[in-house]
Design an enzyme around this catalytic site. Structure first.
Site, PDB file in Angstrom:
ATOM      1  N   ARG A  86      10.243   0.565  -4.775  1.00  0.00           N
ATOM      2  CA  ARG A  86      11.542   0.310  -5.393  1.00  0.00           C
ATOM      3  C   ARG A  86      12.130   1.624  -5.903  1.00  0.00           C
ATOM      4  NH1 ARG A  86      11.145  -1.461  -9.812  1.00  0.00           N
ATOM      5  NH2 ARG A  86       8.921  -1.807 -10.027  1.00  0.00           N
ATOM      6  N   TYR A 216      12.423  -1.554   2.391  1.00  0.00           N
ATOM      7  CA  TYR A 216      11.160  -1.760   1.703  1.00  0.00           C
ATOM      8  C   TYR A 216      11.185  -2.837   0.619  1.00  0.00           C
ATOM      9  CZ  TYR A 216       6.684  -1.124  -0.344  1.00  0.00           C
ATOM     10  OH  TYR A 216       5.414  -1.381  -0.782  1.00  0.00           O
ATOM     11  N   GLY A 218      10.694  -4.705  -2.577  1.00  0.00           N
ATOM     12  CA  GLY A 218      11.534  -5.108  -3.698  1.00  0.00           C
ATOM     13  C   GLY A 218      12.993  -4.683  -3.564  1.00  0.00           C
ATOM     14  N   LYS A 225      12.964  -9.525  -6.602  1.00  0.00           N
ATOM     15  CA  LYS A 225      13.381  -8.833  -7.815  1.00  0.00           C
ATOM     16  C   LYS A 225      14.882  -9.020  -8.054  1.00  0.00           C
ATOM     17  CE  LYS A 225       9.254  -7.581  -8.229  1.00  0.00           C
ATOM     18  NZ  LYS A 225       8.352  -7.846  -9.334  1.00  0.00           N
ATOM     19  N   THR A 272      -1.407  -9.884 -10.091  1.00  0.00           N
ATOM     20  CA  THR A 272      -2.023 -10.585  -8.957  1.00  0.00           C
ATOM     21  C   THR A 272      -3.519 -10.755  -9.204  1.00  0.00           C
ATOM     22  OG1 THR A 272      -0.358  -9.664  -7.479  1.00  0.00           O
ATOM     23  CG2 THR A 272      -2.361 -10.536  -6.453  1.00  0.00           C
ATOM     24  N   ASN A 273      -4.149  -9.679  -9.698  1.00  0.00           N
ATOM     25  CA  ASN A 273      -5.585  -9.748  -9.945  1.00  0.00           C
ATOM     26  C   ASN A 273      -5.934 -10.770 -11.020  1.00  0.00           C
ATOM     27  OD1 ASN A 273      -7.386  -7.551  -8.491  1.00  0.00           O
ATOM     28  ND2 ASN A 273      -5.323  -6.735  -8.723  1.00  0.00           N
ATOM     29  N   SER A 384       1.099   0.480  -0.791  1.00  0.00           N
ATOM     30  CA  SER A 384       1.058  -0.389   0.396  1.00  0.00           C
ATOM     31  C   SER A 384       0.876  -1.830  -0.074  1.00  0.00           C
ATOM     32  CB  SER A 384      -0.065   0.034   1.342  1.00  0.00           C
ATOM     33  OG  SER A 384      -1.292   0.122   0.660  1.00  0.00           O
TER      34      SER A 384
HETATM   35  P1  GTP Z   1       3.257  -5.980  -8.831  1.00  0.00           P
HETATM   36  O1  GTP Z   1       3.041  -6.737  -7.576  1.00  0.00           O
HETATM   37  O2  GTP Z   1       3.715  -4.562  -8.589  1.00  0.00           O
HETATM   38  O3  GTP Z   1       4.169  -6.656  -9.807  1.00  0.00           O
HETATM   39  O4  GTP Z   1       1.818  -5.714  -9.513  1.00  0.00           O
HETATM   40  P2  GTP Z   1       0.700  -6.614 -10.222  1.00  0.00           P
HETATM   41  O5  GTP Z   1       0.971  -6.650 -11.693  1.00  0.00           O
HETATM   42  O6  GTP Z   1       0.519  -7.914  -9.538  1.00  0.00           O
HETATM   43  O7  GTP Z   1      -0.595  -5.678 -10.059  1.00  0.00           O
HETATM   44  P3  GTP Z   1      -1.956  -5.920  -9.252  1.00  0.00           P
HETATM   45  O8  GTP Z   1      -2.728  -7.116  -9.732  1.00  0.00           O
HETATM   46  O9  GTP Z   1      -1.663  -5.847  -7.819  1.00  0.00           O
HETATM   47  O10 GTP Z   1      -2.793  -4.623  -9.693  1.00  0.00           O
HETATM   48  C1  GTP Z   1      -2.376  -3.335  -9.423  1.00  0.00           C
HETATM   49  C2  GTP Z   1      -3.453  -2.315  -9.632  1.00  0.00           C
HETATM   50  O11 GTP Z   1      -4.127  -2.485 -10.873  1.00  0.00           O
HETATM   51  C3  GTP Z   1      -4.530  -2.374  -8.547  1.00  0.00           C
HETATM   52  O12 GTP Z   1      -4.829  -1.071  -8.114  1.00  0.00           O
HETATM   53  C4  GTP Z   1      -5.709  -2.995  -9.243  1.00  0.00           C
HETATM   54  O13 GTP Z   1      -6.915  -2.562  -8.686  1.00  0.00           O
HETATM   55  C5  GTP Z   1      -5.539  -2.551 -10.698  1.00  0.00           C
HETATM   56  N1  GTP Z   1      -6.100  -3.542 -11.640  1.00  0.00           N
HETATM   57  C6  GTP Z   1      -5.787  -4.861 -11.681  1.00  0.00           C
HETATM   58  N2  GTP Z   1      -6.505  -5.506 -12.642  1.00  0.00           N
HETATM   59  C7  GTP Z   1      -7.273  -4.555 -13.225  1.00  0.00           C
HETATM   60  C8  GTP Z   1      -8.232  -4.593 -14.287  1.00  0.00           C
HETATM   61  O14 GTP Z   1      -8.515  -5.620 -14.886  1.00  0.00           O
HETATM   62  N3  GTP Z   1      -8.812  -3.409 -14.616  1.00  0.00           N
HETATM   63  C9  GTP Z   1      -8.510  -2.234 -13.970  1.00  0.00           C
HETATM   64  N4  GTP Z   1      -9.134  -1.129 -14.372  1.00  0.00           N
HETATM   65  N5  GTP Z   1      -7.621  -2.178 -12.947  1.00  0.00           N
HETATM   66  C10 GTP Z   1      -7.004  -3.315 -12.598  1.00  0.00           C
HETATM   67  C1  SPV Z   2       6.973  -4.890  -8.365  1.00  0.00           C
HETATM   68  O1  SPV Z   2       7.262  -3.687  -8.180  1.00  0.00           O
HETATM   69  O2  SPV Z   2       6.945  -5.382  -9.522  1.00  0.00           O
HETATM   70  C2  SPV Z   2       6.626  -5.755  -7.226  1.00  0.00           C
HETATM   71  C3  SPV Z   2       6.719  -5.200  -5.873  1.00  0.00           C
HETATM   72  O3  SPV Z   2       6.267  -6.899  -7.434  1.00  0.00           O
HETATM   73  S1  SPV Z   2       8.350  -5.164  -5.251  1.00  0.00           S
HETATM   74  O4  SPV Z   2       8.640  -6.475  -4.660  1.00  0.00           O
HETATM   75  O5  SPV Z   2       8.423  -4.121  -4.207  1.00  0.00           O
HETATM   76  O6  SPV Z   2       9.269  -4.884  -6.314  1.00  0.00           O
HETATM   77 MN    MN Z   3       6.221  -7.396  -9.633  1.00  0.00          MN
END
Ligand code: GTP
Ligand code: SPV
Ligand code: MN
Length: 601
Positions: A86, A216, A218, A225, A272-273, A384
């Site tokens: 973004r 790309y 977002g 978004k 996501t995690n 990615s």
């Molecule tokens: P967007 O899709 O951008 O909104 O992100 P998101 O908030 O869903 O983030 P996501 O769960 O994809 O995590 C992004 C990064 O944070 C990854 O590289 C993960 O490995 C790292 N991560 C996620 N949870 C943890 C955690 O509990 N501990 C640590 N150290 N890293 C984490």
């Molecule tokens: C974020 O950046 O918070 C995302 C990925 O969830 S994107 O859809 O590219 O904005």
């Molecule tokens: Mn997001």
């Protein structure tokens, strides 16, 4: 202009499902007159349409087919290397006055912006196919659900929208023929993917988005978004609901008692995690299920907050995803997945930094160059992404399609902070919780272009996504609190605090269940806590840390409140509020004073 998206010519029966709503037809006609495409492709979301689009995308090298034995029915897309995240500096909120966009948004005047964009769009689709993508955001029978249309000249966008939204006829049926019905107008053109001609513009009053010059995520999947958050937040305030950058998860105890939790973490900070968490062995019988991983639309019913996930798929960060960190994500992306900017192995499998097993000896990196383990460059871009249908998630919550949504027991805010902010604490009440959200900060990530690792205030993880004045947004939160007779408890978490050795103190991922368990205990009015200046703080024995390999000092460091650090933090809160130029509601200024008083400042 170079034609990077040549037209395709569908056989009869494909690409010809014209909507019947006159307002939609007129709008498409107008955009067609402006962009002058070779032809118009009306998407209906059918299997045949998908197959045709994939075949044509393979021919034009928009997609690379992956090894069907390793990742069935999955594809790799490489975006332009200048276009991998973004871009906040060219994202605009175009309200009649600058005040309506507020101090945290780029503003530009609507009439000027329309004419600038129309100039860029003039003839932009010559020799290209213009796709009309109808979609809905939200479960099919939810009162929160909304209709959108995205016009685009990118096949990648169409294929991604099919995964990320409920796309096609379902939207035409929902919209019906009322020419006055509410629906979002989204126009996207790749142009020539030139960073100097890249703009993502929102016209909240017109329920309209125009995005040019990017291909790309977002920037271009306008449902996400742009509509569900920026326009969504504007509509939400006007209509009395909430559109938030939040995951939604369900957590069920061994006794079968279930709670739902929503959590706002900034981009690439763990939503996501957390949403796909698998509890460690010690939590035998506990179950976590995913409602959503990025966006929550919430409304008040019977004095409680109910949430739906408006999306239909996950657009998730790939690097770091493994069977160790996130098995549910791994299972979700093993098939029927559209990858963007990961590495390609010699046997047409995908690879990225942090994937299980040894790195390949030879691969093609995200830019299309040869890569070996000795290469200095990363094989997969740090931002990615995978796009995968939520149906692929083994932990999908059974109520994900429930129209009324799921009742929210707790809201969690969280940022990426190497210091200052403890692992978890609880707000004293709703308004204090709103203050926690309003003052949260996080280190920037690769999800947006610009510096990575810089601490910035990111209120409610909505800094890049709030479609109107942030002061009014804070006030909206306060007002929602007044209408809730049974409000969710509000927490703040930080998985990313570091020790003196510069390493994360907390193991994170599945182990976050231990924090989630305390959150649930608090909701059940049984978890212990100490009153600290920042909020209710668990003492080490209030957290279930059994069978976790962590030393006492690390736990103490994770839960510690360092007064010196917090004095600095409070000064940052004040600086942030001051920078907003008088829009911060009284209630939050008062919270800041009370916090300072608790620190004897
Ligand atoms: P967007 O899709 O951008 O909104 O992100 P998101 O908030 O869903 O983030 P996501 O769960 O994809 O995590 C992004 C990064 O944070 C990854 O590289 C993960 O490995 C790292 N991560 C996620 N949870 C943890 C955690 O509990 N501990 C640590 N150290 N890293 C984490
Ligand atoms: C974020 O950046 O918070 C995302 C990925 O969830 S994107 O859809 O590219 O904005
Ligand atoms: Mn997001």
């Amino acid at each position: 202009m170079k034609n990077i998206a040549p037209a395709i010519f569908p056989p009869n029966g494909i690409g010809d499902t014209k909507p019947t709503n006159q307002a939609v037809l007129e709008w498409v006609h107008e955009i067609g007159k402006l962009t002058k495409p070779e032809n118009i492709f009306w998407c209906d979301g059918s299997e045949g349409e998908n197959e045709f689009l994939i075949t044509e995308s393979l021919k034009q090298n928009v997609l690379i087919k992956l090894n069907d034995k390793k990742v069935p029915r999955s594809y790799l897309h490489r975006s332009n290397p200048n276009d991998v995240a973004r871009v906040e500096k060219v994202t605009f909120i175009c309200t009649p006055t600058k005040e309506e966009a507020g101090p945290t948004n780029n503003w530009s005047e609507p009439a000027d912006t329309y004419s600038k964009l129309h100039e860029l769009l003039n003839g932009a689709m010559r020799g290209r196919t213009m796709f009309v993508v109808p979609y809905i955001m939200g479960p099919p029978d939810s009162p929160l659900t909304k209709v959108g249309f995205e016009i685009t000249d990118s096949k990648y966008v169409v294929l991604s929208m099919r995964i990320m939204t409920r796309m096609g006829k379902i939207a035409l049926n929902r919209l019906g023929n009322d020419p006055k019905a509410e629906w979002n107008r989204g126009v996207h053109s790749l142009l020539d993917v030139d960073p100097d001609r890249r703009f993502i513009c929102h016209f909240p009053q017109d329920n309209t988005i125009i995005s040019v010059g990017s291909g790309y995520g977002g920037n271009v999947l306008l449902s996400k978004k742009c509509f569900a958050l920026r326009i969504g937040s504007y509509l939400a305030r006007k209509q009395g609901w909430m559109a938030e950058h939040m995951l939604i998860l369900g957590v069920e105890s061994p006794e079968g008692k279930k709670h739902y939790v929503a959590a706002a973490f900034p981009s690439a900070c763990g939503k996501t995690n957390f949403a796909m968490l698998i509890p460690p062995a010690h939590f035998n019988g506990w179950k976590v299920t995913t409602v959503g991983d990025d966006i929550a639309w919430m409304e008040i019913r019977d004095g409680r907050l109910f949430a739906v996930n408006p999306e239909n798929g996950y657009f998730g960060v790939v690097p770091g995803t493994s069977y160790k960190s996130n098995p549910n994500a791994m299972k979700s992306i093993e098939h029927d997945t559209l990858y963007t900017n990961v590495a390609l192995t010699d046997d047409n499998d995908v690879w990225w930094e942090g994937k299980d097993g040894a790195p390949p000896k030879h691969a093609i990196d995200w830019r299309g160059n040869v890569w070996t383990p000795d290469s200095k460059e990363k094989a997969a871009h740090p931002n990615s992404r995978f796009a995968t249908p939520m149906r692929n998630n083994p932990a999908l919550d059974p109520d994900v399609e429930k129209g009324e949504g799921v009742p929210i027991s707790a809201i969690i805010f969280g940022g990426r902070r190497s210091d200052t902010v403890p692992l978890v604490y609880e707000a004293f009440d709703w308004n204090h919780g709103v203050y926690l959200g309003a003052t949260m900060a996080s280190e920037t990530t690769a999800a947006a272009t610009g510096a990575v690792g810089k601490v910035r205030r990111d209120p409610m993880a909505m800094l890049p996504f709030c479609g109107y004045n942030i002061g009014d947004y804070f006030k909206h939160w306060i007002d929602i609190g007044k209408r809730l007779t049974n409000p969710p408890l509000i927490f703040n978490v930080n998985w990313f605090r570091k020790g003196e050795n510069g390493k994360f103190l907390w193991p994170g991922f599945g182990e976050n269940m231990r924090v989630l368990k305390w959150v649930i205990d608090r909701c059940e009015r049984r978890g212990g806590a100490l009153k600290s200046p920042v909020g209710w703080l668990p003492s080490p024995h209030d957290l279930d840390l059994e069978e976790l390999d962590i030393d006492h000092k690390s736990v103490a460091d994770l839960l510690g409140i360092d007064h010196e650090e917090w004095h600095k933090e409070l000064a940052e809160h004040k600086k942030f509020f001051d920078s907003l130029g008088g829009v911060v509601p009284e209630e939050l200024l008062k919270q800041g004073e009370q916090l300072a008083a608790r620190f004897n400042l």
